[in-house]
Design a protein around this motif. Sequence first.
Motif, PDB file in Angstrom:
ATOM      1  N   MET A 131       0.968  -0.451 -10.606  1.00  0.00           N
ATOM      2  CA  MET A 131      -0.161   0.375 -10.395  1.00  0.00           C
ATOM      3  C   MET A 131      -0.346   1.415 -11.383  1.00  0.00           C
ATOM      4  O   MET A 131       0.689   2.153 -12.028  1.00  0.00           O
TER       5      MET A 131
ATOM      6  N   SER B 108      -4.544  -1.901 -10.260  1.00  0.00           N
ATOM      7  CA  SER B 108      -3.675  -2.449 -10.406  1.00  0.00           C
ATOM      8  C   SER B 108      -3.885  -3.309 -11.747  1.00  0.00           C
ATOM      9  O   SER B 108      -4.863  -3.678 -12.105  1.00  0.00           O
TER      10      SER B 108
ATOM     11  N   ASP C 235      -7.717  -7.195  -3.386  1.00  0.00           N
ATOM     12  CA  ASP C 235      -8.228  -6.867  -4.627  1.00  0.00           C
ATOM     13  C   ASP C 235      -7.186  -7.301  -5.999  1.00  0.00           C
ATOM     14  O   ASP C 235      -7.662  -7.923  -6.932  1.00  0.00           O
ATOM     15  N   GLN C 236      -6.082  -7.035  -5.701  1.00  0.00           N
ATOM     16  CA  GLN C 236      -5.067  -7.322  -6.784  1.00  0.00           C
ATOM     17  C   GLN C 236      -5.201  -8.826  -6.839  1.00  0.00           C
ATOM     18  O   GLN C 236      -4.796  -9.152  -8.416  1.00  0.00           O
TER      19      GLN C 236
ATOM     20  N   ASP D  20      -8.229   6.971 -10.068  1.00  0.00           N
ATOM     21  CA  ASP D  20      -8.128   5.865  -9.064  1.00  0.00           C
ATOM     22  C   ASP D  20      -6.888   5.156  -9.533  1.00  0.00           C
ATOM     23  O   ASP D  20      -6.527   5.227 -10.691  1.00  0.00           O
TER      24      ASP D  20
ATOM     25  N   LYS E 248      -7.452  -4.833   1.920  1.00  0.00           N
ATOM     26  CA  LYS E 248      -8.502  -4.696   0.981  1.00  0.00           C
ATOM     27  C   LYS E 248      -7.651  -4.658  -0.493  1.00  0.00           C
ATOM     28  O   LYS E 248      -7.995  -5.444  -1.444  1.00  0.00           O
ATOM     29  N   SER E 249      -6.788  -3.622  -0.710  1.00  0.00           N
ATOM     30  CA  SER E 249      -6.252  -3.287  -2.108  1.00  0.00           C
ATOM     31  C   SER E 249      -5.041  -4.668  -2.396  1.00  0.00           C
ATOM     32  O   SER E 249      -5.298  -4.833  -3.432  1.00  0.00           O
ATOM     33  N   TYR E 250      -4.505  -5.217  -1.155  1.00  0.00           N
ATOM     34  CA  TYR E 250      -4.035  -6.565  -1.620  1.00  0.00           C
ATOM     35  C   TYR E 250      -4.765  -7.694  -2.053  1.00  0.00           C
ATOM     36  O   TYR E 250      -4.385  -8.183  -3.163  1.00  0.00           O
TER      37      TYR E 250
ATOM     38  N   GLU F 173      -7.652  -0.877   4.959  1.00  0.00           N
ATOM     39  CA  GLU F 173      -7.595  -0.378   3.385  1.00  0.00           C
ATOM     40  C   GLU F 173      -6.498  -1.185   2.690  1.00  0.00           C
ATOM     41  O   GLU F 173      -6.506  -1.415   1.374  1.00  0.00           O
TER      42      GLU F 173
ATOM     43  N   TRP G 162       0.819  -1.116  -0.005  1.00  0.00           N
ATOM     44  CA  TRP G 162      -0.050  -0.001  -0.030  1.00  0.00           C
ATOM     45  C   TRP G 162       0.799   1.393   0.038  1.00  0.00           C
ATOM     46  O   TRP G 162       0.660   2.224  -0.805  1.00  0.00           O
TER      47      TRP G 162
END
Length: 544
Positions: free
Chosen positions: A40, A50, A145-146, A47, A141-143, A138, A16
């Motif tokens: 990224m 990924s 989602d990738q 936004d 979540k981003s991890y 957060e 992140w």
Amino acid sequence: MEVRSDGDAYQCLMDWIGVHKDLIRTTSFVATINYSGRVMDINPYGDTVSVNNQEDTEEDLTVAAKDFDNYWDERIHRDKARPFAYTPQEGLNYFWYKNRHLITFNRTSNYVSGEKTETVLLTCLGRDPSILKALLLEAQKSYIDQAGQEILIYRNGGRFWREFEAKATRIARPLSTVVLDEAQKQNLITDIRDYLHPLTKKWYQGRGIPYRRSYLLSGPPGTGKTSLCLAIAGEFILPVYVTSLQDPSVTEMKLSNMFAELPPRSLMLLEDIDAAGLSTKARGGPPGTNPNGPPNNENPFGETSGPRGLSLSALLNAIDGIISVEGRILIMTTNHVEQLDPALIRPGRIDHIVHFQLITTDMAEQMFRSFYDTQEIEMSKSQPIKDYVKRKLSSYDYPSSEQELERLAVSFAAKVPPGEFSPAQLQGYLLTHKYRPDKAIRNVNAWVKFERDEKAKKEQEKLRLEQQQKEQIQQQNQQNQKQEGSHDPSSPQASGETVLPSVEDKKPTDQTTTPRRSTRSRSKSVKAKSVRAKSVRAKSRKRA
Ligand SMILES: Nc1ncnc2c1ncn2[C@@H]1O[C@H](COP(=O)(O)OP(=O)(O)OP(=O)(O)O)[C@@H](O)[C@H]1O
């Protein structure tokens, strides 16, 4: 809040931070290459998204279908330009989270038993830490989602599980591409699905049974054990934790920690356990030990250590000891189930064994069908891709219907002798005729002959080497014996005398035979007898 590098939270946080590198205004960064292939990017809405840099998109494929050279130039350039991931260097940094919250980010490192570990201390103003938790959430979540539908693969590194550096994720292999007896495959999948059901967990807990499930995939090399394991992970989107007991860094303590650190709903893969040289109790030990195992050095507790000192009891403890985590799936693979210790594969430790076999006629048919099925190409929306495949197939009347494909598959499989080749071997052959099922059928007899000849040659060579080795050992032994003799100055061999067997040498050495009395003891008993006779004679004279 302390985030340590031996946990998943650290990976999420650093990813992140790498993405939001502009947040931290520092000139001292640690730069690492992003090997996972994810970049990224900023989408049109601003936004950060990924993008998987390594997988070809439909657009890439269309360019490749029209002009390979064009595609290749661009691809190679993209591969070389691997993105860097920047994270702040050790020390204290600040950033504003959501433009309102001042967060301090203090990165430190230290060495524990020669291994570097890092810690990030996150702090915020005030007494409420909820903003730090929100930040970590957060990041997580981003991890996630990738990763999407890809499976994460971890390996053991240092003291803890580490995500594969070279390949963080893998596109899951469809289960249908693993050729195996259909009933066997379905049984296994049904078993795993049932095990993962939350009500099954409750059932186990209600009866006090440890909630764990282990499978053994056994069979000759190249029959699909690893492939099935990855396909199962893909089917249930489970993270895979891979380790090998042959890895010299896997000590007994580490093995036990690795099992304890597995998250629930994960798949642990232990490959080639027969080759791990696990030590057992001494030969002929109590039940549950392998009398056919290699001879080992016994320790004061009656346990023996194998070549690497990893004992069977350590593995058994790791598998079902009290600190072993519940909810995981363990898959072990072996080429030689018969060499495994019965204690390792007893019911309760291994719940299900899947036997893999060399190619049968049915399997050869399945592999052929899966190789020459054009469904996937037909489904492509891109006209250049369709044209490309048509061009490839133009030299041959490709099977136009399922029935036609079936007919060809049957005729191909009939030429493959069952039980002789591994699926990996057959796959190797079919790969030489990717777009030519007709040639695959035509040349299969020649391939079978070639493979048989090669095998016979290898076996002959093996025999020759074994014989050579035996002779060398014999020669060496003879030389050693001669040398021992010539080094002993008292030995007659040393003086070149002919050695005749001595009287002592002729004495029987067998301890079970009755020892013969010595001459001295015999003469003593003769004397005693004559004394007794004399006194009897004197007594009879007196009486007379
Ligand atoms: N049953 C199978 N179905 C489909 N492909 C297979 C099968 N068996 C082997 N292959 C192919 O052969 C190659 C090797 O397979 P895999 O590594 O799964 O075999 P393995 O049994 O794990 O071998 P080893 O015991 O040497 O580790 C893979 O590329 C795989 O696609």
